[in-house]
Structure formats: structure tokens, C-alpha cells
Design an enzyme around this catalytic site. Structure first.
Site, short mmCIF file in Angstrom:
data_model
loop_
_atom_site.label_atom_id
_atom_site.label_comp_id
_atom_site.label_asym_id
_atom_site.label_seq_id
_atom_site.Cartn_x
_atom_site.Cartn_y
_atom_site.Cartn_z
N GLY A 254 0.05 -8.44 -5.47
CA GLY A 254 -0.47 -7.07 -5.38
C GLY A 254 -1.33 -6.77 -4.18
N TYR B 177 8.39 6.64 -3.99
CA TYR B 177 6.93 6.67 -4.20
C TYR B 177 6.19 7.54 -3.19
CZ TYR B 177 8.28 1.83 -5.60
OH TYR B 177 8.88 0.71 -6.08
N ARG C 156 4.50 -8.34 -1.05
CA ARG C 156 4.26 -7.42 0.07
C ARG C 156 3.40 -8.02 1.19
NH1 ARG C 156 4.41 -1.92 -0.72
NH2 ARG C 156 4.15 -2.32 -2.94
N CYS D 174 22.98 13.29 0.67
CA CYS D 174 22.91 14.64 0.13
C CYS D 174 21.85 14.74 -0.96
CB CYS D 174 24.29 15.05 -0.40
SG CYS D 174 25.50 14.99 0.91
N PRO E 32 2.21 -13.44 -4.29
CA PRO E 32 2.24 -12.34 -3.33
C PRO E 32 3.66 -12.02 -2.87
CG PRO E 32 1.65 -14.36 -2.21
CD PRO E 32 1.81 -14.72 -3.66
C1 LIG Z 1 6.06 -7.44 -8.16
C2 LIG Z 1 5.32 -8.58 -8.68
C3 LIG Z 1 4.56 -9.37 -7.82
C4 LIG Z 1 4.42 -9.08 -6.35
O1 LIG Z 1 3.67 -7.95 -6.05
P1 LIG Z 1 3.25 -7.62 -4.54
O2 LIG Z 1 2.54 -6.33 -4.64
O3 LIG Z 1 4.51 -7.50 -3.75
O4 LIG Z 1 2.39 -8.72 -4.04
C5 LIG Z 1 3.92 -10.46 -8.36
N1 LIG Z 1 4.00 -10.77 -9.66
C6 LIG Z 1 4.73 -10.03 -10.53
C7 LIG Z 1 4.79 -10.42 -11.95
C8 LIG Z 1 5.40 -8.91 -10.07
O5 LIG Z 1 6.10 -8.17 -10.92
#
Ligand SMILES: *Cc1c(COP(=O)(O)O)cnc(C)c1O
Length: 404
Positions: free
Chosen positions: A233, A311, A271, A338, A269
Site C-alpha cells: 500500500g 479511479y 506499486r 467509444c 508492496p
Molecule cells: C493489492 C495488494 C497488495 C499491494 O498493494 P500496493 O498498493 O500495490 O502496494 C498487497 N497485499 C494485498 C493483500 C493486496 O491485495
């Protein structure tokens, strides 16, 4: 990424030349950036020495996964397909965790056969399914239990996962009940408490609240977890506002937490590892001028990059040839699909552009290609990787005949 004589280069390779060779649209990734991100991530948590499990759902390209494996990182997977991709890319099964609210019997069975580190269960019914698999093969299975700490990650509401209105994980009370219920099971070995509160998080505050709840569970259950999986996250800077996660404050807190509880930390991680590694290279097909707006119609669409439509995500757009001729008029960068939401960005002014010019949509390495579709019966984009000053094609786009 920088300009030399007004021409855009990525890792010193001319972007227009990449498009000439590999076509358009093309996803282009930088190995240097990938490596830099992984080393930085490790450095940020150096005292904790965590197991890093890359979230495969953010980018499942086999070559990218293989490079990640070579850099010593594991995987967080959410389906049998992702697990197969991770194993094929030589990610060590002992560094793989399996997350997700809807794992089927077949998926669990497959994961157990492949001897992965952990299955992080998200409901009592799922634990019962794992139990069935264990009884069938007469083996003990290592599991984690995912907590929903009811913490607001203060991110886009579509990508928050740790509130009690979200489908993910189990409440504090349920987690404690399940630990007590299953801790004497002959077939299940509870090894991990896992949590993941959402994505693109740019403040450490929700993470500290999450840690507090995790601590509460440890204290109340009086159970010794081998692992605490804190999920992913971590947000990145997309260039719209400069808010960035304070890794030091987060890791200092985890440090204390680890000392107190004597546990091993897992991170998942996605992103923060691949987000700024990827660029979507695309060509301007037409420029359609109305009285108020210049529509810059490019050959990538929302089927190639869904995030803006899904989003309202912001992605910088930059030209491959820079000039100083500013056009003070609204510019909408749109695709050929479209749908009105097939729009990448709207800006009040831009440099002068011409049909046939190329532009680059930035920071699309995470949740870019993986979210693409064949909507409007369009083939996807090629994927290329820049490594050691060379450009390699790392996934070929589909053939139109094979998707019809
Ligand atoms: C999507 C997800 C992540 C990765 O989240 P990022 O924001 O890309 O770091 C990690 N753990 C779980 C369980 C997820 O669903």
C-alpha cells in the site's frame, strides 16, 4: 528520463526510436529503476530485515517477475494464475504468500502442493476449506489470518481495503475467536497475522493505527505468531501533489514492534516497487480542434490503461519532442475507445503538438498492463524492458485473429 537536444530519453535510449522499432502503444519498463526501487525499499526497512513479497497483481510480466526474483524478492499472489507465473519466473516458493477472499479448493490444493510459505485466510469458511485439503492429504498446513483493522487509509475510496465496510479480512473479535478455535488443530498451523489496509497510502498515520490494532490482537490472544504480514500500500508520487509516505516514521514504529514481539515481518508492496518503472508510449493519431478543446486522440485507450477511467487517477503526460511553443487552450488526451471516460488527462495548456507526434504516459508500471482488456476488440500493447542500454521485447501483444 530526461531530454537531450529536446528529445526524450529513458535510460539514455531515444523514446521515438523505441516506438519506431516496437510499435505503438508500447509499455516500456526500466530495469535500472526497478532495481533502485527494490534496493531503496530494503534500505528503508534495513533494521527489520523483512521478507518482501512483491504483489504480483500490480505487474505480472514474467521477465519483470524474474528480475524481481533475482533481486531476492518473493511474491504475494491472489490466484492460481499468479502463483503459476511467480513459480515460472523462479520466485522461491518459500517466499510466496497467497492472499484473497475467494480462494477455491483447487487453488488452495495447488498452493499446498507447491509448498508455498503461507496461505493468508480471510474467512472462517476459507479456513474450513484449507482444513478439508489438509485432511485429504493428511498434512499440516501453515496459514495466516487476515485482520481487517477498521482503519481508514485516507486514499481513493475504490482502493481502500481496511475498513469494516470492505470485504477483506476479519474483525478483531473474529480473529481472536478463530485463533482460539483453531490453535489446537492437528491440521492447521497458525503462523501469521496479516493485514493490508489499501493502496496509494501517503501518510504513516493509518499504518500506525493499524499496528496498534495488530498489537491489541497479539496481547489479547496471547498467541505467538511467527510472522506479521503488514501488507503493502505504500504510495508513490505521481506528480500531482508532492505528498509522500514518511518511511522513517513507519519503520521506526515497526522496529519497536519487532523488538517487543519477536516476530518476523512480511511486506507485500506492489506499486512502490513497479509504479514509476513503467511508461506507456503512444502516438497521436489525430488532433481534433473544437472551439474550446483540442482533443489529442492517441492510439492507446482505456483498454490499455484503465486507471484514469476507473479511479480518476492522475498520470503525467510528456512529449517525446520538446518545444517552447505554448498553446493556451484546453487539451484533452483521449483514446480511440467509444466511451467518454476514455480520457487520460485534461490540461489547460500544452506545448504545440502535431498529428504523428509521440507522447509518454508516466508511472504506469503498477496496475497498468495488468488491468488491460480487449474492449472494442482491440489487441493490447507490446511490453519492452530497457536493461544494460538495450531494449528487449518482454511480452508480445496478442494477434487480432486469436482474440476474434
Ligand atoms: C493489492 C495488494 C497488495 C499491494 O498493494 P500496493 O498498493 O500495490 O502496494 C498487497 N497485499 C494485498 C493483500 C493486496 O491485495
Amino acid at each position: 528520463m530526461h531530454y537531450t537536444k529536446n528529445k526524450l530519453l529513458i535510460d539514455r535510449i531515444n523514446v521515438d526510436r523505441i516506438i519506431r522499432k516496437f510499435g505503438s502503444p508500447t509499455y516500456c519498463y526500466s530495469y535500472n529503476k526497478l532495481k533502485e526501487n527494490i534496493l531503496k525499499f530494503k534500505k528503508n526497512f534495513i533494521k527489520i530485515n523483512p521478507l518482501i513479497c512483491f504483489a504480483v497483481k500490480s505487474n505480472n510480466n514474467k521477465t519483470i517477475l524474474n528480475e524481481i526474483a533475482r533481486l531476492g524478492v518473493g511474491a504475494d499472489v491472489v490466484s492460481k494464475g499468479e502463483l503459476m507465473a511467480a513459480l515460472k519466473s523462479k520466485i522461491n516458493p518459500k517466499k510466496i504468500v497467497f492472499s484473497g477472499v475467494g480462494k477455491t479448493y483447487d487453488e488452495i490444493n495447488f498452493a499446498v502442493k507447491k509448498k508455498i510459505l503461507l496461505i493468508n485466510a480471510e474467512s472462517k469458511s476459507e479456513i474450513e476449506t484449507i482444513l478439508q485439503v489438509a485432511k485429504k492429504i493428511n498434512k499440516t498446513i501453515d496459514i495466516g489470518i487476515r485482520l481487517n483493522p477498521n482503519v481508514d487509509a485516507n486514499t481513493i475510496k475504490e482502493i481502500t481495503t481496511g475498513k469494516n465496510s470492505n470485504k477483506f479480512g476479519l474483525s478483531e473479535k473474529e480473529v481472536i475467536n478463530l485463533i482460539n478455535y483453531y490453535k489446537t488443530s492437528k491440521y492447521l498451523n497458525i503462523r501469521c497475522l496479516s493485514v493490508h489496509i489499501g493502496s496509494q497510502i501517503t501518510s504513516h498515520i493509518p499504518y500506525l493505527k493499524m499496528l496498534k490494532t495488530v498489537q491489541k490482537i497479539i496481547d489479547k490472544s496471547n498467541f505467538n505468531f511467527k510472522y506479521i504480514d503488514l501488507g503493502g500500500g505504500m504510495g508513490i508520487n505521481y506528480g500531482q501533489n508532492s505528498k509522500e509516505l514518511n518511511y522513517k516514521k513507519y519503520s521506526d514504529k515497526i522496529n519497536k514492534f519487532v523488538k517487543k514481539n519477536k516476530v518476523n515481518i512480511i511486506f507485500e508492496p506492489g506499486r512502490s516497487i513497479v509504479g514509476n518503472v513503467g511508461y506507456l508510449l503512444t502516438k497521436i493519431i489525430y488532433i481534433k480542434k473544437t472551439s474550446k478543446i483540442n482533443f489529442i486522440i492517441v492510439d492507446a485507450g482505456m483498454n490499455d490503461l484503465m486507471r484514469p477511467a476507473l479511479y480518476k487517477a492522475y498520470h503525467r503526460i510528456i512529449p517525446t519532442k520538446k518545444n517552447k511553443r505554448k498553446v493556451s487552450k484546453r487539451h484533452d488526451f483521449v483514446g480511440p475507445i467509444c466511451e467518454t471516460t476514455d480520457k487520460f488527462l485534461s490540461l489547460n495548456s500544452y506545448q504545440k503538438l502535431d498529428e504523428g507526434d509521440n507522447i509518454v504516459i508516466c508511472d504506469v508500471g503498477a496496475y497498468g498492463k495488468v488491468l488491460s482488456s480487449n474492449y472494442n476488440l482491440r489487441v493490447g500493447a507490446n511490453e519492452v524492458l530497457i536493461k544494460n542500454s538495450k531494449v528487449f521485447r518482454i511480452r508480445k501483444k496478442e494477434r487480432l485473429e486469436s482474440i476474434i
